[in-house]
Design a protein around this motif. Structure first.
Motif, PDB file in Angstrom:
ATOM      1  N   MET A   1      -2.627  16.015  90.458  1.00 52.27           N
ATOM      2  CA  MET A   1      -2.509  17.169  89.557  1.00 52.27           C
ATOM      3  C   MET A   1      -1.316  18.023  89.974  1.00 52.27           C
ATOM      4  SD  MET A   1      -5.308  20.156  88.733  1.00 52.27           S
ATOM      5  CE  MET A   1      -5.110  20.960  90.318  1.00 52.27           C
ATOM      6  N   THR A   2      -0.501  18.439  89.009  1.00 51.49           N
ATOM      7  CA  THR A   2       0.652  19.282  89.269  1.00 51.49           C
ATOM      8  C   THR A   2       0.208  20.733  89.413  1.00 51.49           C
ATOM      9  OG1 THR A   2       2.080  17.810  88.016  1.00 51.49           O
ATOM     10  CG2 THR A   2       2.897  20.022  88.431  1.00 51.49           C
ATOM     11  N   MET A   3       0.562  21.355  90.536  1.00 50.28           N
ATOM     12  CA  MET A   3       0.137  22.726  90.780  1.00 50.28           C
ATOM     13  C   MET A   3       1.030  23.705  90.033  1.00 50.28           C
ATOM     14  SD  MET A   3      -0.159  24.792  94.386  1.00 50.28           S
ATOM     15  CE  MET A   3       1.578  25.224  94.453  1.00 50.28           C
ATOM     16  N   SER A   4       0.411  24.689  89.402  1.00 54.81           N
ATOM     17  CA  SER A   4       1.171  25.733  88.735  1.00 54.81           C
ATOM     18  C   SER A   4       1.881  26.598  89.768  1.00 54.81           C
ATOM     19  CB  SER A   4       0.228  26.604  87.899  1.00 54.81           C
ATOM     20  OG  SER A   4       0.885  27.780  87.468  1.00 54.81           O
ATOM     21  N   THR A   5       3.031  27.143  89.375  1.00 54.48           N
ATOM     22  CA  THR A   5       3.757  28.053  90.260  1.00 54.48           C
ATOM     23  C   THR A   5       3.586  29.512  89.824  1.00 54.48           C
ATOM     24  OG1 THR A   5       5.765  27.729  88.934  1.00 54.48           O
ATOM     25  CG2 THR A   5       5.477  26.317  90.860  1.00 54.48           C
ATOM     26  N   ALA A   6       2.703  29.751  88.849  1.00 48.69           N
ATOM     27  CA  ALA A   6       2.604  31.079  88.245  1.00 48.69           C
ATOM     28  C   ALA A   6       2.157  32.167  89.218  1.00 48.69           C
ATOM     29  CB  ALA A   6       1.656  31.043  87.046  1.00 48.69           C
ATOM     30  N   LEU A   7       1.353  31.803  90.225  1.00 57.55           N
ATOM     31  CA  LEU A   7       0.892  32.821  91.167  1.00 57.55           C
ATOM     32  C   LEU A   7       1.805  32.958  92.383  1.00 57.55           C
ATOM     33  CD1 LEU A   7      -2.993  32.391  91.105  1.00 57.55           C
ATOM     34  CD2 LEU A   7      -1.542  33.939  89.774  1.00 57.55           C
ATOM     35  N   LEU A   8       2.913  32.241  92.377  1.00 51.03           N
ATOM     36  CA  LEU A   8       3.911  32.445  93.436  1.00 51.03           C
ATOM     37  C   LEU A   8       4.764  33.649  93.045  1.00 51.03           C
ATOM     38  CD1 LEU A   8       5.002  28.748  94.116  1.00 51.03           C
ATOM     39  CD2 LEU A   8       3.432  30.155  95.449  1.00 51.03           C
ATOM     40  N   THR A   9       4.085  34.762  92.883  1.00 61.74           N
ATOM     41  CA  THR A   9       4.739  35.975  92.414  1.00 61.74           C
ATOM     42  C   THR A   9       4.072  37.179  93.047  1.00 61.74           C
ATOM     43  OG1 THR A   9       5.521  37.116  90.423  1.00 61.74           O
ATOM     44  CG2 THR A   9       3.269  36.288  90.378  1.00 61.74           C
ATOM     45  N   ASP A  10       4.635  38.343  92.814  1.00 61.09           N
ATOM     46  CA  ASP A  10       4.089  39.579  93.371  1.00 61.09           C
ATOM     47  C   ASP A  10       3.173  40.271  92.369  1.00 61.09           C
ATOM     48  OD1 ASP A  10       5.280  39.651  95.967  1.00 61.09           O
ATOM     49  OD2 ASP A  10       7.202  40.097  95.025  1.00 61.09           O
ATOM     50  N   HIS A  11       2.193  40.934  92.890  1.00 57.59           N
ATOM     51  CA  HIS A  11       1.197  41.642  92.091  1.00 57.59           C
ATOM     52  C   HIS A  11       1.855  42.563  91.056  1.00 57.59           C
ATOM     53  CE1 HIS A  11      -3.018  43.508  92.053  1.00 57.59           C
ATOM     54  NE2 HIS A  11      -2.320  44.333  91.301  1.00 57.59           N
ATOM     55  N   GLU A  57      10.526  24.392  89.279  1.00 58.73           N
ATOM     56  CA  GLU A  57       9.376  25.298  89.344  1.00 58.73           C
ATOM     57  C   GLU A  57       9.199  26.093  88.053  1.00 58.73           C
ATOM     58  OE1 GLU A  57       7.503  24.645  91.565  1.00 58.73           O
ATOM     59  OE2 GLU A  57       8.696  23.866  93.210  1.00 58.73           O
ATOM     60  N   LEU A  58      10.285  26.369  87.362  1.00 57.73           N
ATOM     61  CA  LEU A  58      10.191  27.078  86.084  1.00 57.73           C
ATOM     62  C   LEU A  58       9.367  26.271  85.089  1.00 57.73           C
ATOM     63  CD1 LEU A  58      11.030  29.430  84.264  1.00 57.73           C
ATOM     64  CD2 LEU A  58      13.139  28.182  83.745  1.00 57.73           C
ATOM     65  N   GLU A  59       9.528  24.974  85.092  1.00 55.35           N
ATOM     66  CA  GLU A  59       8.771  24.127  84.171  1.00 55.35           C
ATOM     67  C   GLU A  59       7.282  24.118  84.487  1.00 55.35           C
ATOM     68  OE1 GLU A  59      11.838  20.708  82.667  1.00 55.35           O
ATOM     69  OE2 GLU A  59      11.078  20.479  84.715  1.00 55.35           O
ATOM     70  N   ARG A  60       6.929  24.465  85.715  1.00 51.84           N
ATOM     71  CA  ARG A  60       5.518  24.489  86.126  1.00 51.84           C
ATOM     72  C   ARG A  60       4.939  25.900  86.118  1.00 51.84           C
ATOM     73  NH1 ARG A  60       6.178  22.260  91.823  1.00 51.84           N
ATOM     74  NH2 ARG A  60       3.963  22.730  91.943  1.00 51.84           N
ATOM     75  N   PHE A  61       5.696  26.864  85.600  1.00 54.98           N
ATOM     76  CA  PHE A  61       5.233  28.248  85.599  1.00 54.98           C
ATOM     77  C   PHE A  61       4.307  28.459  84.405  1.00 54.98           C
ATOM     78  CE2 PHE A  61       5.377  32.851  85.487  1.00 54.98           C
ATOM     79  CZ  PHE A  61       5.520  33.205  86.822  1.00 54.98           C
ATOM     80  N   ARG A  62       3.024  28.157  84.603  1.00 55.64           N
ATOM     81  CA  ARG A  62       2.007  28.242  83.562  1.00 55.64           C
ATOM     82  C   ARG A  62       0.752  28.879  84.143  1.00 55.64           C
ATOM     83  NH1 ARG A  62       6.007  26.680  81.517  1.00 55.64           N
ATOM     84  NH2 ARG A  62       6.373  24.889  80.139  1.00 55.64           N
ATOM     85  N   PHE A  63       0.084  29.688  83.351  1.00 58.17           N
ATOM     86  CA  PHE A  63      -1.177  30.297  83.771  1.00 58.17           C
ATOM     87  C   PHE A  63      -2.319  29.481  83.172  1.00 58.17           C
ATOM     88  CE2 PHE A  63       1.898  33.645  84.262  1.00 58.17           C
ATOM     89  CZ  PHE A  63       1.488  34.328  85.397  1.00 58.17           C
ATOM     90  N   GLY A  64      -2.905  28.612  84.004  1.00 62.60           N
ATOM     91  CA  GLY A  64      -4.024  27.794  83.567  1.00 62.60           C
ATOM     92  C   GLY A  64      -5.343  28.494  83.785  1.00 62.60           C
ATOM     93  N   GLU A  65      -6.406  27.756  83.603  1.00 64.49           N
ATOM     94  CA  GLU A  65      -7.747  28.336  83.706  1.00 64.49           C
ATOM     95  C   GLU A  65      -8.016  28.910  85.099  1.00 64.49           C
ATOM     96  OE1 GLU A  65     -10.687  25.557  82.517  1.00 64.49           O
ATOM     97  OE2 GLU A  65      -9.950  25.384  80.446  1.00 64.49           O
ATOM     98  N   ASP A  66      -7.608  28.191  86.141  1.00 61.20           N
ATOM     99  CA  ASP A  66      -7.864  28.666  87.506  1.00 61.20           C
ATOM    100  C   ASP A  66      -7.110  29.958  87.802  1.00 61.20           C
ATOM    101  OD1 ASP A  66      -9.491  26.531  87.940  1.00 61.20           O
ATOM    102  OD2 ASP A  66      -8.026  25.369  89.096  1.00 61.20           O
ATOM    103  N   ASP A  87      -0.859  32.082  77.092  1.00 63.64           N
ATOM    104  CA  ASP A  87       0.110  31.410  76.215  1.00 63.64           C
ATOM    105  C   ASP A  87       1.535  31.478  76.753  1.00 63.64           C
ATOM    106  OD1 ASP A  87      -1.889  30.810  74.359  1.00 63.64           O
ATOM    107  OD2 ASP A  87      -1.678  32.760  73.369  1.00 63.64           O
ATOM    108  N   TYR A  88       1.689  31.920  78.001  1.00 62.03           N
ATOM    109  CA  TYR A  88       3.044  32.134  78.526  1.00 62.03           C
ATOM    110  C   TYR A  88       3.840  30.835  78.618  1.00 62.03           C
ATOM    111  CZ  TYR A  88       6.936  33.308  81.584  1.00 62.03           C
ATOM    112  OH  TYR A  88       8.192  33.473  82.092  1.00 62.03           O
ATOM    113  N   ARG A  89       5.011  30.846  78.027  1.00 56.49           N
ATOM    114  CA  ARG A  89       6.017  29.803  78.188  1.00 56.49           C
ATOM    115  C   ARG A  89       7.368  30.494  78.150  1.00 56.49           C
ATOM    116  NH1 ARG A  89       1.795  27.840  78.678  1.00 56.49           N
ATOM    117  NH2 ARG A  89       0.988  25.823  77.937  1.00 56.49           N
ATOM    118  N   PHE A  90       8.203  30.263  79.142  1.00 54.64           N
ATOM    119  CA  PHE A  90       9.520  30.883  79.111  1.00 54.64           C
ATOM    120  C   PHE A  90      10.327  30.235  77.991  1.00 54.64           C
ATOM    121  CE2 PHE A  90      14.019  31.124  80.391  1.00 54.64           C
ATOM    122  CZ  PHE A  90      14.135  32.511  80.480  1.00 54.64           C
TER     123      PHE A  90
END
Length: 447
Positions: A1-11, A57-66, A87-90
């Motif tokens: 499974m490809t891990m999302s990079t969406a939470l590699l960010t600051d609050h 990593e931009l291509e994997r920047f998605r907010f999934g269910e987890d 629904d976020y997609r750059f």
């Protein structure tokens, strides 16, 4: 499974998003820019690295269910913001300097354009990649220059985070290193890998001779034997006795490397092993490598200093909003006035000007497309025309399309970046290669 990079960010990226959605400003067009206010550590140039990883990593920047469940459980943002993130997609555009190229203070290394909501979320991800990779590549480039064409092996994986090790190996190869000890870097990015044995292998066997015999039996006489576990002269004698004059190399990992290399070279030659190379390791950095320039060393292995940026672990890059859409729909420049942390407003264009010998002379940055008098586009001379994309006469455009309408268009092989870096270094003024602290190799001018 490809891990999302969406939470590699600051609050605060998400809290800004929530507030901007509420104010109605979130969907305004915005332009962010990555640049360095200065070159840390008195460096004279920086090396662009990590662009390819940003695109991945931009291509994997998605907010999934987890990811959404976590944000909801921790009450980071409200439900309307979570609905937006689902629904976020750059869908914007990114242009930037190519990997392997050089940058200087205020060079607009990366320009991200989209809605504020889309672009603001990418700040931490982009900076974490570029600050690390540019710092490593900049250090690696200095080491490669100091080595004067002798091969360099990156071997610092055990001195840094396991993921940083892979990124460091990639950045080092881009900037002139020959190989890495990290197998994942080889698997993921095609970086050549190398390695033979550590002291543990010698100590495991009943004698140094039996260890050498086992290694030669497995890998042939062309292998590299580690000769400083016990007594170096005795180890060199044993190595040549077993492998003959076809012995590939010996490695020295301790002591006065210059003196040891000289003694080993003389001993190898006396034993007829004229073609056997000498590899040295042991806490090397660019200064130690330069100090070994006159020694009979054939290759270097570099670890800790490389993966920590040789004293400069970050490139000190920032990601700043430089233009935003007004309520009337016009894009206008914005800039900080903070003491010690100013920024220049406006969407930038960047060019590199050359002197009469073809060497780099000036980094030219403009917010209007106007360069110096006598700018040209497609061979037609123009003066003072504020048109996007004008190229100064003889200048090299530095910003290239990387993402268009959310689709990656600027992906390229790592070898292309490696070749580009080699060419860029050759066009620097000679004093840019000095290792001492100094000013940027070329000035940055604004028009």
């Amino acid at each position: 499974m490809t891990m999302s990079t969406a939470l590699l960010t600051d609050h605060y990226e998400l809290t800004m998003l929530q507030a901007a959605l509420r104010s109605g400003a979130a969907h305004r067009r915005a332009v962010f820019e990555v640049f360095a206010r200065h070159l840390p550590g008195g460096r004279r140039y920086g090396v662009v690295a990590g662009i390819g990883r940003v695109l991945e990593e931009l291509e994997r920047f998605r907010f999934g269910e987890d990811e959404l469940a976590y944000l909801r459980d921790k009450r980071v943002v409200d439900e309307s913001t979570l609905a937006f993130l689902a629904d976020y997609r750059f869908s914007g555009s990114v242009c930037g300097y190519r990997e392997g190229d050089l940058y200087f203070p205020a060079s607009p290394i990366l320009v991200v354009e989209g809605t504020f909501a889309e672009a603001v979320l990418l700040e931490t991800l982009i900076l974490s990649i570029l600050n690390h990779d540019c710092a490593i590549a900049s250090a690696a480039s200095r080491m490669a220059n100091a080595a004067g064409g002798r091969p360099l092996i990156e071997m610092g994986s055990r001195r840094t985070h396991e993921r940083a090790a892979v990124a460091a190996a990639r950045a080092a190869y881009l900037a002139g290193f020959t190989a890495t000890s990290n197998l994942m870097a080889g698997h993921a990015y095609g970086v050549p890998t190398a390695g033979t044995a550590a002291h543990a292998f010698i100590l495991l066997h009943d004698s140094e001779k039996s260890a050498f015999e086992a290694q030669i039996a497995s890998f042939g006489a062309s292998t590299t034997l580690l000769v400083d576990t016990y007594d170096v002269p005795e180890a060199v004698r044993t190595a040549v006795e077993l492998a003959g004059s076809d012995l590939g190399a010996v490695r020295i990992d301790s002591g006065d490397l210059a003196a040891a290399a000289q003694e080993v070279r003389e001993q190898l030659d006396a034993l007829g092993a004229f073609k056997t190379r000498i590899l040295v390791t042991s806490d090397l950095d660019e200064y130690a490598i330069a100090a070994l320039a006159a020694a009979p060393v054939d290759a270097y292995g570099v670890g800790t200093s490389l993966v920590t940026g040789s004293g400069v672990p970050t490139a000190a890059l920032v990601y700043k909003l430089v233009a935003r859409e007004t309520a009337s729909g016009k894009l206008e420049p914005v800039a900080k006035r903070s003491v010690g942390k100013p920024s220049r407003g406006g969407r930038k264009h960047a060019y590199r000007l050359l002197d009469e010998t073809g060497h780099f002379e000036t980094e030219l940055v403009t917010t209007s497309g106007i360069a110096r008098e006598g700018v040209a586009r497609e061979g037609v001379a123009t003066e003072g025309v504020a048109t996007e994309g004008l190229v100064p006469e003889g200048g090299i455009p530095l910003l290239h399309p990387l993402v268009e309408d959310g689709v990656v268009v600027g992906r390229e092989p790592l070898e292309a970046a490696r070749d580009r870096h080699r060419e860029a270094i050759a066009r620097l003024p000679q004093d840019a290669l000095h290792l001492g602290r100094g000013y940027a190799a070329i000035p940055t001018e604004f028009a």
